[in-house]
Design an enzyme around this catalytic site. Sequence first.
Site, PDB file in Angstrom:
ATOM      1  N   ASP A 226     -20.527   0.362  11.678  1.00 45.11           N
ATOM      2  CA  ASP A 226     -21.372  -0.599  11.124  1.00 45.11           C
ATOM      3  C   ASP A 226     -21.975  -1.848  11.266  1.00 45.11           C
ATOM      4  O   ASP A 226     -22.781  -1.463  12.132  1.00 45.11           O
ATOM      5  CB  ASP A 226     -19.456  -1.350  11.025  1.00 45.11           C
ATOM      6  CG  ASP A 226     -20.091  -2.956   9.372  1.00 45.11           C
ATOM      7  OD1 ASP A 226     -20.433  -2.798   9.000  1.00 45.11           O
ATOM      8  OD2 ASP A 226     -19.503  -4.495  10.136  1.00 45.11           O
ATOM      9  N   THR A 228     -23.440  -5.337  10.203  1.00 41.19           N
ATOM     10  CA  THR A 228     -22.914  -6.858  10.077  1.00 41.19           C
ATOM     11  C   THR A 228     -21.230  -7.342  11.139  1.00 41.19           C
ATOM     12  O   THR A 228     -20.461  -6.091  10.678  1.00 41.19           O
ATOM     13  CB  THR A 228     -22.519  -7.739   8.696  1.00 41.19           C
ATOM     14  OG1 THR A 228     -23.545  -6.593   7.700  1.00 41.19           O
ATOM     15  CG2 THR A 228     -22.557  -8.662   9.403  1.00 41.19           C
ATOM     16  N   GLY A 505     -22.564  -2.499   3.977  1.00 40.42           N
ATOM     17  CA  GLY A 505     -22.468  -3.141   2.676  1.00 40.42           C
ATOM     18  C   GLY A 505     -23.686  -3.453   1.998  1.00 40.42           C
ATOM     19  O   GLY A 505     -23.572  -4.037   0.799  1.00 40.42           O
ATOM     20  N   ASP A 669     -14.332  -2.376   7.533  1.00 39.96           N
ATOM     21  CA  ASP A 669     -14.079  -0.783   8.547  1.00 39.96           C
ATOM     22  C   ASP A 669     -13.017   0.603   8.846  1.00 39.96           C
ATOM     23  O   ASP A 669     -12.888   1.540   9.394  1.00 39.96           O
ATOM     24  CB  ASP A 669     -14.811  -0.995   9.455  1.00 39.96           C
ATOM     25  CG  ASP A 669     -16.758  -2.210   8.827  1.00 39.96           C
ATOM     26  OD1 ASP A 669     -16.767  -1.355   9.180  1.00 39.96           O
ATOM     27  OD2 ASP A 669     -16.098  -3.025   9.895  1.00 39.96           O
TER      28      ASP A 669
END
EC number: 7.6.2.1
Lengths: 1023, 344
Positions: A226, A228, A505, A669
């Site tokens: 991921d 962030t 995202g 996630d």
Amino acid sequence: MILFQETNLKFKMSLEITDQYLQREDTLATFDGLVECEEPNNRLDKFTGTLFWRNTSFPLDADKILLRGCVIRNTDFCHGLVIFAGADTKIMKNSGKTRFKRTKIDYLMNYMVYTIFVVLSLLSAGLAIGHAYWEAQVGNYSWYLYDGEDFTPSYRGFLNFWGYIIVLNTMVPISLYVSVEVIRLGQSHFINWDLQMYYAEKDTPAKARTTTLNEQLGQIHYIFSDKTGTLTQNIMTFKKCCINGQIYGDHRDASQHNHNKIEQVDFSWNTYADGKLAFYDHYLIEQIQSGKEPEVRQFFFLLAVCHTVMVDRIDGQLNYQAASPDEGALVNAARNFGFAFLARTQNTITISELGTERTYNVLAILDFNSDRKRMSIIVRTPEGNIRLYCKGADTVIYERLHRMNPTKQETQDALDIFANETLRTLCLCYKEIEEKEFAQWNKKFMAASVASTNRDEALDKVYEEIEKDLILLGATAIEDKLQDGVPETISKLAKADIKIWVLTGDKKETAENIGFACELLTEDTTICYGEDINSLLHARMENQRNRGGVYAKFAPPVQERFFPPGGNRALIITGSWLNEILLEKKTKRSKILKLKFPRTEEERRMRTQSKRRLEAKKEQQQKNFVDLACECSAVICCRVTPKQKAMVVDLVKRYKKAITLAIGDGANDVNMIKTAHIGVGISGQEGMQAVMSSDYSFAQFRYLQRLLLVHGRWSYIRMCKFLRYFFYKNFAFTLVHFWYSFFNGYSAQTAYEDWFITLYNVLYSSLPVLLMGLLDQDVSDKLSLRFPGLYIVGQRDLLFNYKRFFVSLLHGVLTSMILFFIPLGAYLQTVGQDGEAPSDYQSFAVTIASALVITVNFQIGLDTSYWTFVNAFSIFGSIALYFGIMFDFHSAGIHVLFPSIFQFTGTASNALRQPYIWLTIILTVAVCLLPVVAIRFLSMTIWPSESDKIQKHRKRLKAEEQWQRRQQVFRRGVSSRRSAYAFSHQRGYADLISSGRSIRKKRSPLDAIVADGTAEYRRTGDS
Amino acid sequence: MEETPQHCLSRLPDNSALKQQELPAHRLYFTARRVLFVFFTTGIFCLCMGIILILSARSTQEIEINYTRICANCAKLRENASNFDKECTCSIPFYLSGKMMGNVYMYYKLYGFYQNLYRYVRSRSNRQLVGKDVKAVEDCAPFKMSDNKTPIVPCGAIANSMFNDTIILSHNINSSVQIKVPMLKSGLTWWTDKYVKFQNPSSKNLADEFRGTTKPPNWPKPIYDLDKKDPRNNGFLNDDFIVWMRAAAFPTFKKLYGRLNRTHHFIEGLPAGNYSFNITYNFPVTRFQGEKSVVLSTLTWCGGNSLFLGLAYTVTGAITWLASFAMMAIHITLKNKQMSFFHQ
């Protein structure tokens, strides 16, 4: 409302009509509306439905529903109507299945145990046939074997089959599973205990939440990360801005002179400042306070007014709750610079402008969405003017600017500069609106906002009409700070041949920037976008179709590459592209087809056929995509939903048969973490959701390298060594029975004392191998980190596979042969020293057992590359224990007490008194071990592995490392002096350092280790 | 790094060597010097040991006379079980070319007799043999009880099939004078067997103690009548019985039958000359293609006349040496190649 402990608030508001009429419980009871809505799905941000009530229809959208798992804030109570429950809720639709994870080695191990079972039954069957034959030839004529039963030889053979199943069952390592679990548990504890994965600032140690996957950590091929909160800290800070073409934010004093060392701007003149913002441009403050350029004040006013942040006051302090951390950072910046957003009602907004409070009427909020990439607000000033303020992505803003914008070019340049510094940018602009124009637009706006179909599109169109001819104010630059040590970690992992995919995202641009910032992408990487590779994929599909249609998979697979070999390539794709390419949409069409009822048999067959073809095509397409993506050294997927994240992981898992690891910190996630072979949760900003469903968790991304390259690698090597040895040991032990059976009429007579068989696996050979499985290290942790290439053995399954398994079995078989046949040769002719009891069964059993125990324990000694005193103790202890227990069991006293349980009375003392037997044991052990030493030495000399080379040069490397470390210490001292002494109120360690004592003793004290790690990453982060 | 107060770090792992996996350790690595050293020394050790073993094995003397075929008529007689009460003797003359010095041991040796067969080996009662309870026959199938339900003593298949030939060695000084070579029937067993594992119930009157039991079906006389001359060598304590009860590891085995009593004429051992074995042939072996022989042997520190271990040691030593030379050669040729590893 907060979704899954995410920190951003979202607006939710009920329908006005229900809010108005359904306040009391009795009115609620008489409510008789009808809701018509979409089928249950997993899209968290979309909902369409209509409420029919009192002959009117009211549109329902995502803002009007509460999702399961939300927390309501700033609201005391609310009444609601349940639309979906249980498995139909969006959160449940989004959560993947929790599956029971097992490692590759587990599967392999199971198959090996099956193999051993097969070998066991084959051996037993063979020996049973042997026994039947022997009975027919010899046994039937041996009067002394008469046992009163009239069994035929074949029936005796059949009985013996079961006899041998029991005698040889030690071949199947039953204690293996228990031992494996013990080792894994130990490894997990080592991970938990690791100080170098402990994050002192948050008091978070690493945690292995499952104890069954450790060795898989040494076999990772793909990491899905991921962005962030995982690569970045998820703390946004306002860094720079460009107002009217002028860049602010560098280190400057009030008179525009640049300084390298300058103190932070003092915000104490501003009562609303929170004192957390670090800003170094004194000139900007000067500009705000003097008001020479109205645009500067306008700029911050815009930041204070154009947003959807909620505010509440806690102890008189303003507390903002923003939908996205970016927005929060901007509003916060405005507040610090003197434009504090104080309060909001449904249609007013109150701002303190450099101390004076003013309230504005909000006429419309044109909210942000991912297609618009901008948001606007229309306010009426106390003076009566109507103004539109807009902030958004540069691409969309620039399309809508007024032609006459003097600072267009300067701002563009500034944006480029910001982007190069990997800052996240937004453009700000405004425009004046005439009363008449607004009234006209407002009508359309009202109409669109009650439209029952395609409301979103209609609204977007209306927004578009007013957001034009904008006047550019400037741009903001926000820093999404990378976590410490991320680039180093990524480059280390890349060197270990691990491919890293970033799934986020975020917007494409942001993702790309972060890619550069963490050195996943470099200047010489060729970046391919989804659109670029469409043609490649199509061409491949065409090719495959020509070659054999959709049944191409039956043809021999052709290994061609999509890209010419060589060169560094990265792929950046978006979620929507993924959907398209992976034919997710086409399945929808087939669903519609299915709705029509098939009339004839023909039709039905056609339909299933076409469905199957479609399925095959989809599979082919997915496979091609995975092949293509895996040729790139890095892949970034942006704008992907949680489901898509999991899907991408699943694709790689399915088509590449590679071990995957997913790492993330947020609720989005969770799916991916559950899908991947190994899920890692970062216990960070976004709650515990990810950690809860993960297998391992720690506080910082950079610990991943230690988890994989050190703990994973060690666990893998230990487990492999352990398994190989375990199979070897049991085969060497058990097959002696097999060889012996040729000399005892295949009668399932054991070659050892019963007690020895019982205790061998438990006491005589278990502890050393367990300790090796727990403590062994082929190279030290520092060297493992320094040479990531060492990791490759695990990825390629080099240390434990079927070949290795059979080699260990062969080793065991040969050892058992030596163990049996050398004593056999020695015993055939011999007599005891005193002429007594020559070649008796019990002495023979003791001889083989002693040779076996010594051999297997010395063998584990040879296999152990890290000899601690515990290992030494356990190895010699096991041998000593064997002799101790044997002498006890063979002692006179115990025989008198239990004559039929301990039958070997006196054997140990009588047999081991003979030099001849000792010589036999010594020869047997030597013949068992010398070839092992020779082969190991030769393979190390002729085909040295990476780890052999490093071990060979260990001393030199260690010296080098120490030398480098000294250098680092020196440099660190210099660089830290500036900050450390300037702010230190405590006495430093100057005395200790100058005295030269205890600076680097053998083991550094605790804080030194912790500080060491942190400081090192700090330093690299700075540079 | 910020100074974080120590007491706040409640979840800080211990900084112990074990938990940080930093236990002091020796890293085992096969360096050429070590490996070659081990191989050379092992090689020398094995060669020396081999030569010593061969030499000492050669210094022993052994005579083996297989009497299955020589006594063929007796063997034939014994094939039919109904002739059990007919006595059959057989005399085998042989010439001892050199004298056998020192202690001489006499063994009987059986070929093709599976004393290690699973169901045979287990068919005995140690509880009975230790003298505590002579009626404990539970492990002895199929020879637990006689037909009239009295327990068999000693029970079990091993005891039942006890070797019952009598072998007498005579020295023929000339054609008319024959001296019986004195043989000791004691000290044939391990001390632990004679004094721990096998005990008579009580030594006063054996026949009383064994009342209510019966002899094994194959035996001509009960356990307490095994040695009429020496009452101490009777019952479970009979040396021949104890020797037989210690099951052999392989189907071919020797068992000690007697030791030379070094008195008078035989004080130095067996002098060279004509001898004969006078054998009372009772034990049938031909039905299962077994064979019997008598062995006379002297011993050394390493046991009997077995060359195997000596040869094995010599061969191992030689191979180890060859291997170490080969490894040295390979090591030296490849040494230069390895050196370039870190200079790439």
